[in-house]
Design an enzyme around this catalytic site. Sequence first.
Site, PDB file in Angstrom:
ATOM      1  N   ASP A  18     107.332  79.304  83.306  1.00 29.56           N
ATOM      2  CA  ASP A  18     107.640  80.592  83.803  1.00 29.56           C
ATOM      3  C   ASP A  18     108.915  81.060  82.915  1.00 29.56           C
ATOM      4  OD1 ASP A  18     106.057  80.114  85.788  1.00 29.56           O
ATOM      5  OD2 ASP A  18     107.221  80.046  87.304  1.00 29.56           O
ATOM      6  N   LYS A  45     100.656  77.852  89.790  1.00 29.93           N
ATOM      7  CA  LYS A  45     100.301  77.391  91.227  1.00 29.93           C
ATOM      8  C   LYS A  45     100.011  76.188  91.471  1.00 29.93           C
ATOM      9  CE  LYS A  45      99.465  82.265  92.579  1.00 29.93           C
ATOM     10  NZ  LYS A  45     100.579  82.348  93.317  1.00 29.93           N
ATOM     11  N   ALA A  47     100.616  73.240  89.813  1.00 34.78           N
ATOM     12  CA  ALA A  47     101.681  72.346  89.384  1.00 34.78           C
ATOM     13  C   ALA A  47     102.727  72.483  90.530  1.00 34.78           C
ATOM     14  CB  ALA A  47     102.344  72.565  88.179  1.00 34.78           C
ATOM     15  N   ASN A 185      98.020  84.743 101.438  1.00 32.22           N
ATOM     16  CA  ASN A 185      98.891  85.661 101.884  1.00 32.22           C
ATOM     17  C   ASN A 185      98.218  86.947 102.352  1.00 32.22           C
ATOM     18  OD1 ASN A 185      98.620  87.584  99.594  1.00 32.22           O
ATOM     19  ND2 ASN A 185     100.462  86.618  98.685  1.00 32.22           N
ATOM     20  N   LEU A 215     102.521  85.286 105.776  1.00 30.30           N
ATOM     21  CA  LEU A 215     103.149  86.782 106.150  1.00 30.30           C
ATOM     22  C   LEU A 215     104.539  86.856 105.620  1.00 30.30           C
ATOM     23  CD1 LEU A 215     101.325  87.005 109.577  1.00 30.30           C
ATOM     24  CD2 LEU A 215     100.562  88.119 107.581  1.00 30.30           C
ATOM     25  N   ASP A 245     115.252  83.779  96.025  1.00 30.81           N
ATOM     26  CA  ASP A 245     114.106  83.807  95.242  1.00 30.81           C
ATOM     27  C   ASP A 245     112.828  83.188  95.925  1.00 30.81           C
ATOM     28  OD1 ASP A 245     112.314  83.763  93.277  1.00 30.81           O
ATOM     29  OD2 ASP A 245     113.432  81.944  91.927  1.00 30.81           O
ATOM     30  N   THR A 247     109.824  83.152  94.812  1.00 37.98           N
ATOM     31  CA  THR A 247     109.103  82.450  93.869  1.00 37.98           C
ATOM     32  C   THR A 247     108.451  81.207  94.436  1.00 37.98           C
ATOM     33  OG1 THR A 247     110.022  83.538  91.857  1.00 37.98           O
ATOM     34  CG2 THR A 247     108.473  81.973  91.615  1.00 37.98           C
ATOM     35  N   ALA A 248     107.323  80.776  94.459  1.00 33.14           N
ATOM     36  CA  ALA A 248     106.668  79.501  94.945  1.00 33.14           C
ATOM     37  C   ALA A 248     106.797  79.309  96.432  1.00 33.14           C
ATOM     38  CB  ALA A 248     107.339  78.355  94.203  1.00 33.14           C
ATOM     39  N   ALA A 249     107.329  80.187  97.297  1.00 32.60           N
ATOM     40  CA  ALA A 249     107.258  80.128  98.682  1.00 32.60           C
ATOM     41  C   ALA A 249     105.971  79.588  99.164  1.00 32.60           C
ATOM     42  CB  ALA A 249     107.817  81.267  99.420  1.00 32.60           C
ATOM     43  N   GLY A 250     104.835  80.605  98.755  1.00 28.45           N
ATOM     44  CA  GLY A 250     103.561  80.353  99.177  1.00 28.45           C
ATOM     45  C   GLY A 250     102.898  78.832  98.619  1.00 28.45           C
ATOM     46  N   ASP A 251     103.264  78.660  97.377  1.00 30.89           N
ATOM     47  CA  ASP A 251     103.057  77.450  96.819  1.00 30.89           C
ATOM     48  C   ASP A 251     103.621  76.085  97.499  1.00 30.89           C
ATOM     49  OD1 ASP A 251     101.670  78.483  94.697  1.00 30.89           O
ATOM     50  OD2 ASP A 251     103.046  78.584  93.237  1.00 30.89           O
ATOM     51  N   GLY A 286     113.875  79.541  91.149  1.00 30.65           N
ATOM     52  CA  GLY A 286     112.938  78.828  90.307  1.00 30.65           C
ATOM     53  C   GLY A 286     111.788  78.452  91.033  1.00 30.65           C
TER      54      GLY A 286
END
Length: 325
Positions: A18, A45, A47, A185, A215, A245, A247-251, A286
């Site tokens: 990224d 996603k 990794a 999501n 959500l 940040d 980013t990567a909350a869902g992951d 990150g």
Amino acid sequence: MTASTRNTILVAGSANLDFVVRAAHVPAPGETVLGREFSTFPGGKGANQAVACARAGDAPTQMLLALGDDPHATPLEASLCAAGVAMHIVRARDVATGTAFVCLADDAENAITVAPGANNALRGEDLPDLDAIGYLLLQLETPIDTVVAFAQKARAQGTKVILNAAPARALTAALLDALDVLIINEGELAAITGVQDRIAEALTHLKVPCVIVTLGARGCCARSLRADGGGEFHLQTAYRVKALDTTAAGDTFCGAFTAALSRADALPQAMQSASAAAAIACTRLGAQSSIPTKTEVDDFLRAHAAASNATDDLHELAVYCAIPR
Ligand code: ADP
């Protein structure tokens, strides 16, 4: 090997480096925004989810990924290795390692463009031996035919299959039939089902034993099928944190959720610990760098025990999801 001795999680999917620039806001089409700090972070996603599984600390975690023969691959391998993920690497020649270009705005919004590169080299026949694999976790940043082949092979061998259908693509009946759990999501749920806003109704359109929609700061909602064929809804409110940040909350959610299922947690407990892990990830910069360890999640759960699923918040979430009474 019987299903109960299959204690290993395999994540098969993408790895990207990224390139992240912080800016006051995400540019509108045609707009140029003067940004600020620039950093590179290991992401993708697949990794990210492998790191989240491994940091959850309950199961040995493996990852199948494709990387180019270029310097961008090095930090990706190093990050997975440091998290304790055992790698099966397909080395794509003359193709760049996957990259993602992320604009991160001050309100924690982001806009991301992915150049998949080597991730597109992953093929169905690359799937390693599944004898010890209890759960296979997949996403949609690799070719869809490959994802279908992985899911079908795993299903045929008694491995449970979890798909995070991100980024959203049309899902065929062949793919849905091979899944035990689908995680998406809100935007992906609308894109895949064509049902806007009516979340509970949209969930019932997806014929998978368990479907979870995340959500964002509201939380998440699952619909699981009962033995009698009826559906049951489960809600988990999000933990209130100051998001820096997302980013990567869902992951993080997907990885922590899979790890929880692999230690035989029931669905509500798995949703709760995944939500706690994801909330912590939102407070840090990150992708892989933001994913918490099991100890951090356990401490967070203890510290926020009273804040989980408060009656008013649950009611609000049920109304938002339009859960039938
Ligand atoms: P994605 O990152 O795939 O778009 P979501 O934004 O729905 O996924 O976030 C996944 C999960 O992360 C949510 O269900 C919630 O548990 C947690 N989460 C996301 N944003 C926040 C936030 N601002 N505060 C607390 N938890 C959050």
